[in-house]
Design a protein around this motif. Structure first.
Motif, PDB file in Angstrom:
ATOM      1  N   GLY A  45       0.834  -1.184   0.000  1.00  0.00           N
ATOM      2  CA  GLY A  45       0.000   0.000   0.000  1.00  0.00           C
ATOM      3  C   GLY A  45       0.875   1.242   0.000  1.00  0.00           C
ATOM      4  O   GLY A  45       2.096   1.172  -0.151  1.00  0.00           O
ATOM      5  N   THR A  46       0.256   2.399   0.198  1.00  0.00           N
ATOM      6  CA  THR A  46       1.007   3.657   0.223  1.00  0.00           C
ATOM      7  C   THR A  46       2.070   3.660   1.315  1.00  0.00           C
ATOM      8  O   THR A  46       3.182   4.165   1.124  1.00  0.00           O
ATOM      9  N   GLY A  78      -1.965  -4.289  -2.626  1.00  0.00           N
ATOM     10  CA  GLY A  78      -2.217  -3.002  -3.239  1.00  0.00           C
ATOM     11  C   GLY A  78      -1.940  -3.047  -4.732  1.00  0.00           C
ATOM     12  O   GLY A  78      -0.810  -3.314  -5.154  1.00  0.00           O
ATOM     13  N   VAL A 105      -6.356   2.166  -5.071  1.00  0.00           N
ATOM     14  CA  VAL A 105      -6.541   3.569  -4.745  1.00  0.00           C
ATOM     15  C   VAL A 105      -7.202   4.321  -5.894  1.00  0.00           C
ATOM     16  O   VAL A 105      -6.989   4.017  -7.070  1.00  0.00           O
ATOM     17  N   SER A 106      -8.018   5.295  -5.529  1.00  0.00           N
ATOM     18  CA  SER A 106      -8.611   6.174  -6.531  1.00  0.00           C
ATOM     19  C   SER A 106      -7.496   6.925  -7.258  1.00  0.00           C
ATOM     20  O   SER A 106      -6.506   7.325  -6.637  1.00  0.00           O
ATOM     21  N   TYR A 108      -4.755   9.225  -8.634  1.00  0.00           N
ATOM     22  CA  TYR A 108      -4.167  10.441  -8.082  1.00  0.00           C
ATOM     23  C   TYR A 108      -3.598  11.316  -9.197  1.00  0.00           C
ATOM     24  O   TYR A 108      -3.368  10.861 -10.314  1.00  0.00           O
ATOM     25  N   TYR A 135     -10.251   2.410  -2.485  1.00  0.00           N
ATOM     26  CA  TYR A 135      -9.489   3.176  -1.499  1.00  0.00           C
ATOM     27  C   TYR A 135      -9.650   4.661  -1.800  1.00  0.00           C
ATOM     28  O   TYR A 135      -9.201   5.140  -2.839  1.00  0.00           O
ATOM     29  N   ASN A 136     -10.336   5.360  -0.908  1.00  0.00           N
ATOM     30  CA  ASN A 136     -10.556   6.795  -1.058  1.00  0.00           C
ATOM     31  C   ASN A 136      -9.687   7.544  -0.060  1.00  0.00           C
ATOM     32  O   ASN A 136      -9.898   7.445   1.154  1.00  0.00           O
ATOM     33  N   VAL A 137      -8.716   8.290  -0.557  1.00  0.00           N
ATOM     34  CA  VAL A 137      -7.818   9.051   0.323  1.00  0.00           C
ATOM     35  C   VAL A 137      -7.535  10.413  -0.314  1.00  0.00           C
ATOM     36  O   VAL A 137      -6.485  10.640  -0.912  1.00  0.00           O
ATOM     37  N   THR A 141      -4.772  11.916  -3.124  1.00  0.00           N
ATOM     38  CA  THR A 141      -5.163  11.854  -4.538  1.00  0.00           C
ATOM     39  C   THR A 141      -5.645  13.186  -5.098  1.00  0.00           C
ATOM     40  O   THR A 141      -5.740  13.351  -6.307  1.00  0.00           O
TER      41      THR A 141
END
Length: 295
Positions: A45-46, A78, A105-106, A108, A135-137, A141
């Motif tokens: 992941g991030t 991820g 992830v959405s 970016y 994944y909304n962050v 993003t």
């Protein structure tokens, strides 16, 4: 997706002083998290500094986690990015047999519209052979995946099974919880509001601090899921300062400082990230001593 209820941790990628991957430290982190009682592991992941890893290094991380885990806990991988075709290609070519789901992830930087976000995840859902966690962050993003878009995806694609919601907005999370289809999981991506989200009906958390204090944090989430509110908040307030500290100068610099204090891994991060300064390091080390004394 009962295996995604509770605490998952977004694993760091530990480095040696020469910036090479420290697989022995990664083994210690995995075992520490597993022994601490967490429910699943999230790979690349991030928090893993994914953007700074070569393809060969990513393969090394995946192999190490699979080998060390030995099937003890479910694994989530991820697989995301802002190039939809590249994400789809990876999903079609990678062996995902060891994973229960992907975390995607959405997009970016591109700042797509809500329709663009929907079409991106439509392509991901159609390509993925295993369940998909959105994944909304927005803090990373620069675009917020709105509840209407999430719910549209959840209703349109059976393999879109959950969202890691990290907008830091409890009202937005509650809207998802109110309107989600049956079986769809709303997972907190914010350590500080993970417990309130669980008490509102959330399924748990994908956590950063949870790998630093796995016993305490995962028990807090289980207490929340079991509606033992007073006991859960006692731990929430015990850990609250540490959650603020590990994000104060960027993730994963803060959690890596926790690992250094615990003697599990070095605090090295790759540029453009830098290690925390002396003041924050001192505060983190003091907090770790306090928690160990409490335990």
């Amino acid at each position: 997706m009962q295996s995604l209820i509770g605490t998952g941790v977004a694993l760091v990628t530990p480095f040696k002083k020469d910036f090479s991957i420290d697989t022995e430290a990664l083994e210690r982190i995995i075992n520490y998290s597993v022994d601490g009682g967490i429910e699943y592991l999230v790979v690349l992941g991030t928090t893993a500094e994914n953007a700074t890893l070569s393809q060969e290094e990513k393969e090394l991380v995946i192999k190490t986690v699979i080998d060390v885990n030995k099937g003890r806990l479910p694994l989530v991988l991820g697989v995301g990015g802002n190039n939809t075709l590249k994400v789809v290609e990876e999903l079609k070519t990678r062996d995902l047999s060891q994973f229960v789901a992907i975390l995607s992830v959405s997009p970016y930087y591109n700042k797509p519209t809500q329709e663009g976000i929907y079409q991106h995840f439509k392509a991901v859902a159609e390509a993925s052979p295993i369940p998909v966690i959105l994944y909304n962050v927005p803090g990373r993003t620069s675009s917020n995946m709105l509840p209407k878009t999430v719910l549209r995806l959840a209703n349109d694609f059976k393999n879109v099974v959950a969202i890691k919601e990290a907008a830091g907005d409890i009202v937005q999370a509650m809207q998802l919880l109110k309107d989600k289809p049956e079986g769809f999981l709303v997972i907190s991506g914010d350590d500080m509001i993970a417990l309130p989200m669980v008490l509102a009906g959330g399924a748990g958390v994908i956590s950063v601090i949870g790998q630093g204090f796995p016993k305490e944090f995962s028990e807090m989430i289980r207490l929340g899921l079991n509606r033992k509110v007073d006991e859960a908040f006692k731990t929430q307030y015990l850990l609250a300062d540490s959650i603020d500290m590990i994000f104060e100068q960027g993730n994963p610099a803060g959690i890596k400082e926790v690992f250094q204090s615990l003697g599990i891994a070095d605090n090295t991060v790759r540029l453009p990230l830098v290690s925390v300064d002396e003041s924050l390091s001192s505060r983190i080390h003091e907090f770790v001593k306090k928690i160990n004394k409490f335990a």
